[in-house]
Write an enzyme that holds these catalytic residues in place. Structure first.
Site, mmCIF file in Angstrom:
data_model
loop_
_atom_site.group_PDB
_atom_site.id
_atom_site.type_symbol
_atom_site.label_atom_id
_atom_site.label_comp_id
_atom_site.label_asym_id
_atom_site.label_seq_id
_atom_site.Cartn_x
_atom_site.Cartn_y
_atom_site.Cartn_z
ATOM 1 N N GLU A 15 7.260 -74.570 37.436
ATOM 2 C CA GLU A 15 7.604 -75.477 36.331
ATOM 3 C C GLU A 15 6.654 -75.398 35.140
ATOM 4 O O GLU A 15 7.052 -75.612 34.002
ATOM 5 C CB GLU A 15 7.628 -76.936 36.835
ATOM 6 N N GLY B 256 12.513 -77.018 42.189
ATOM 7 C CA GLY B 256 13.215 -78.022 42.997
ATOM 8 C C GLY B 256 13.647 -77.474 44.346
ATOM 9 O O GLY B 256 13.739 -78.210 45.329
ATOM 10 N N ALA C 299 15.941 -76.080 39.614
ATOM 11 C CA ALA C 299 16.810 -77.098 39.009
ATOM 12 C C ALA C 299 17.929 -76.402 38.237
ATOM 13 O O ALA C 299 17.860 -75.204 37.960
ATOM 14 C CB ALA C 299 15.980 -77.955 38.065
ATOM 15 N N GLU D 184 10.757 -77.857 46.536
ATOM 16 C CA GLU D 184 10.565 -79.298 46.780
ATOM 17 C C GLU D 184 11.542 -79.806 47.834
ATOM 18 O O GLU D 184 11.199 -80.655 48.658
ATOM 19 C CB GLU D 184 10.709 -80.076 45.461
#
Length: 698
Positions: A125, A102, A63, A105
């Site tokens: 995370e 992310g 992210a 993901e």
């Protein structure tokens, strides 16, 4: 279509490339660009397959952390992933470098994944006190099974391409990401392979659905080390939802868990620690563009516990070391201990089987200080007395090459004094490693009065190269960490004279989250060290002296403040110590009182924070966050409390100043009076963080 994401069509294959240096983070612009380009490729009748890849040195590495805590900008990541997963045309993620958080993901929402040999894939995370919030806890268990998924998510460590291939996380290892991804996409199109949507594929969950203990045992093993942390348990819960609930319900549970952690105190503290560590590498007061000196070889003086640990840190990073001792016997012992340490780590699987031999080959053990000649950095790790250190630095003038950085590993002594014994004070600084030096991450870099800016930059960059967290500090007794610790030590000792017991004080400190209390720590270090030092300085400490006079030196003698069973490090309360304390207090005419746990906590922590305020006022530390970095990485301060100065802000400086003033009066100890800076901030209703914030006008 977008400045940071571009779409190219190679006949029937669309290639979507993210190019947002340095790490292709998922900023609003990147999310929007991926969304537009994927949508465009889906709408293009001539496109039959889509490849998502990245330019530069890495795939999407996570992210955009600069967006944390700010209002979200559309499109949200979930929206982008939903569009990709529901694409009627196959999407292949072509990964190189790292696909983290992310980034992974995004790859999991694609129908296929390929990666280069050196790629790393992970969901870290948890290290920021969070859990993956864009389907990672639901898609990864479906890709690799819940056991490996929970290991990756709760542990937070990435896996390599070989392990990812074996687990089914990627389909193929490719040479180049773009070309390899395109070739794989052509194969998928030609073979008309069905699209594998992880959300619809529960095949790898079947075993854990049938026998939940497969999952619960994996979780139990992982959360053993997570004392006090919330995120690992919340992350494990979210992975459990993938086993127990349909995909969309699991996604909802994941989102709830993510938001709860995101808004909680622990994640705020862990995210703060992440930024504080980055900030610490920036050196204040050094001219812009100052380049460090080249360090190809390091010499370390002293092959004892510290010298050996420092040598291992350099060898671990592939940097050759000359390890110097005064005699063959000491050298042989030091080299033998390092060899044993490496072999034990290899036996545990911590390093590859061939690593001990490779790393030891980088360490050249020799006798005689004249062997420092080819070193670009010399680190002195000899006996902790000023006379010995000055003698060593005097000799370095004769043997060290011009321009070599000369560092002392002292934990207390005045670097300016040490620098005076050489004709090149501009090259002298402190590099204070923490024991065991091959494990502990902190390196306090001590800037002396005459240290040259490029020498300082060299020390900071080399510390980072050997995987240490550098924090630049100024010259004073004990620098930052030990100077603050001394205040805690003073109070822990005083509490024994007032009626507290060692085990009560230690229990409060460990409950707070510290790895050890002050008395167990004293036993580990050896109580005779402080005793000798007190005798040298003509100081008495009645209880500690009485223990040493009774031959209780700590773990090494099987008894100190605690007793230790043969071969065990477990500290057991000892009635003899209680008796000895009672007798000492009676002899001194002191009355015991009941000391509450709350008082113990305040008197352990607040005086350290007070000392931190003095350190900031004197400019010994440039920022409150640098003090926090020292405590997080050198003293085991719990990461979920962000460091002493961060924690002080959460408690409230007014409260801390008031309590210190109260204890100063109650215990007749003027050293507990609130420091001027602490008092000023408290009176103005401000925080330590406000000191680091740039003024709006600037």
């Amino acid at each position: 279509m977008s400045e940071v994401v571009k779409l190219e069509r190679h006949d029937n294959i669309a290639v979507v490339t993210v190019n947002s240096p340095p790490v292709n983070a998922l900023s609003a612009a990147v999310r929007g660009g991926i969304f537009e380009c994927i949508k465009s490729a889906i709408d293009d009748a001539q496109v039959q397959g889509i490849v998502l890849t990245c330019a530069g040195r890495t795939f999407i590495a996570g992210a955009d952390i600069t967006e944390f805590g700010k209002p979200p900008k559309p499109p949200g990541l979930a929206e982008v992933l939903s569009l990709m997963e529901s694409s009627p045309k196959p999407i292949v993620a072509a990964i190189h470098g790292t696909a983290l958080g992310g980034g992974l993901e995004v790859a999991l929402a694609c129908h296929y994944r390929v990666a280069t040999k050196d790629a790393k894939l992970g969901l870290p995370e948890v290290k920021l006190g969070l859990l993956p919030g864009a389907g990672g806890t639901q898609r990864l268990p479906r890709a690799v099974g819940p056991e490996l998924a929970v290991k990756m998510i709760v542990g937070g460590d990435p896996i390599g391409a070989d392990a990812a291939l074996k687990a089914g996380l990627i389909e193929e290892i490719v040479e180049g990401p773009a070309s390899g991804g395109e070739a794989f996409a052509r194969k998928v199109v030609a073979e008309k392979r069905p699209l594998r949507k992880l959300r619809d594929d529960d095949s790898k969950l079947a075993a854990a659905k049938a026998d939940r203990s497969i999952f619960t045992n994996a979780v139990a093993a992982l959360t053993k080390k997570s004392r006090g942390l919330e995120a690992p348990f919340a992350a494990a819960d979210a992975v459990g939802a993938a086993i127990d609930l349909p995909f969309d319900e699991g996604l909802k549970k994941e989102r709830e868990g993510f938001l709860k952690l995101m808004n909680g105190d622990q994640s705020k503290a862990q995210r703060y620690a992440f930024f504080a560590e980055r900030e610490a590498a920036k050196i204040s007061g050094v001219p812009d563009g100052t380049k460090g000196r080249n360090v190809a070889r390091v010499a370390i003086l002293g092959a004892g516990t510290m010298g050996g640990g420092i040598a291992m840190s350099f060898a671990n990073a592939g940097i050759p070391v000359t390890l110097i001792e005064t005699g063959e016997e000491q050298l042989k012992r030091g080299m033998g201990i390092m060899q044993k340490n490496y072999e034990a780590t290899a036996a545990r699987g911590g390093i590859p089987a061939d690593a001990p031999a490779k790393r030891m080959a980088l360490i050249n053990g020799v006798v005689g200080i004249e062997n420092v000649g080819d070193a670009d950095l010399v680190i002195e790790a000899v006996f902790e007395t000023m006379a010995v250190k000055k003698e060593v630095f005097g000799k370095l003038d004769q043997y060290a090459k011009p321009g070599a950085v000369l560092a002392s590993n002292t934990s207390y002594l005045n670097i300016d004094e040490i620098a005076k014994s050489t004709k090149r004070p501009q090259d002298v600084l402190g590099m204070h490693f923490f024991s065991p030096a091959n494990v502990m991450k902190l390196c306090e870099i001590v800037r002396a009065d005459k240290t040259a800016p490029d020498a300082l930059v060299t020390a900071v960059s080399i510390a980072r190269k050997i995987a240490k967290v550098p924090a630049v500090v100024g010259v004073c007794d004990g620098f930052v960490g030990n100077r603050m610790l001394a205040q805690r030590g003073k109070q822990s000792e005083k509490l024994l004279f007032e009626g507290a017991l060692p085990q009560q004080v230690d229990a409060v400190v460990t409950k707070f989250g510290m790895p050890m209390g002050p008395f167990a720590m004293g036993d580990l270090a050896g109580l005779d060290i402080g005793w000798r030092s007190r005798k040298d300085r003509g100081i008495k400490s009645e209880i500690a002296d009485a223990l040493c006079e009774a031959g209780r030196f700590g773990q090494k003698t099987g008894k100190g403040y605690y007793k230790y069973e043969q071969g065990s490090r477990a500290a057991l309360p000892d009635p003899e110590v209680e008796k000895l304390i009672d007798e000492t207090l009676a002899r001194l005419g002191r009355k015991k009182r009941v000391v509450s746990d709350d008082e113990i906590l305040e008197r352990m922590m607040y005086p350290m924070i007070n000392e931190g305020a003095k350190i900031l006022a004197e400019g010994i530390a440039a920022r409150p966050s640098d003090i926090d970095v020292v405590w997080l990485y050198g003293y085991g301060w719990p990461i979920y409390r962000g460091g002493p100065m961060f924690w002080a802000d959460t408690v409230g400086l007014k409260h801390i100043a008031d309590r210190l003033a109260f204890y100063a009066k109650e215990t007749n100890d003027p050293s507990l009076e609130p420091a001027p800076l602490l008092k000023k901030l408290a009176d103005e209703g401000k925080t330590f963080a406000s000191l680091a914030a740039p003024s709006k006008a600037a």
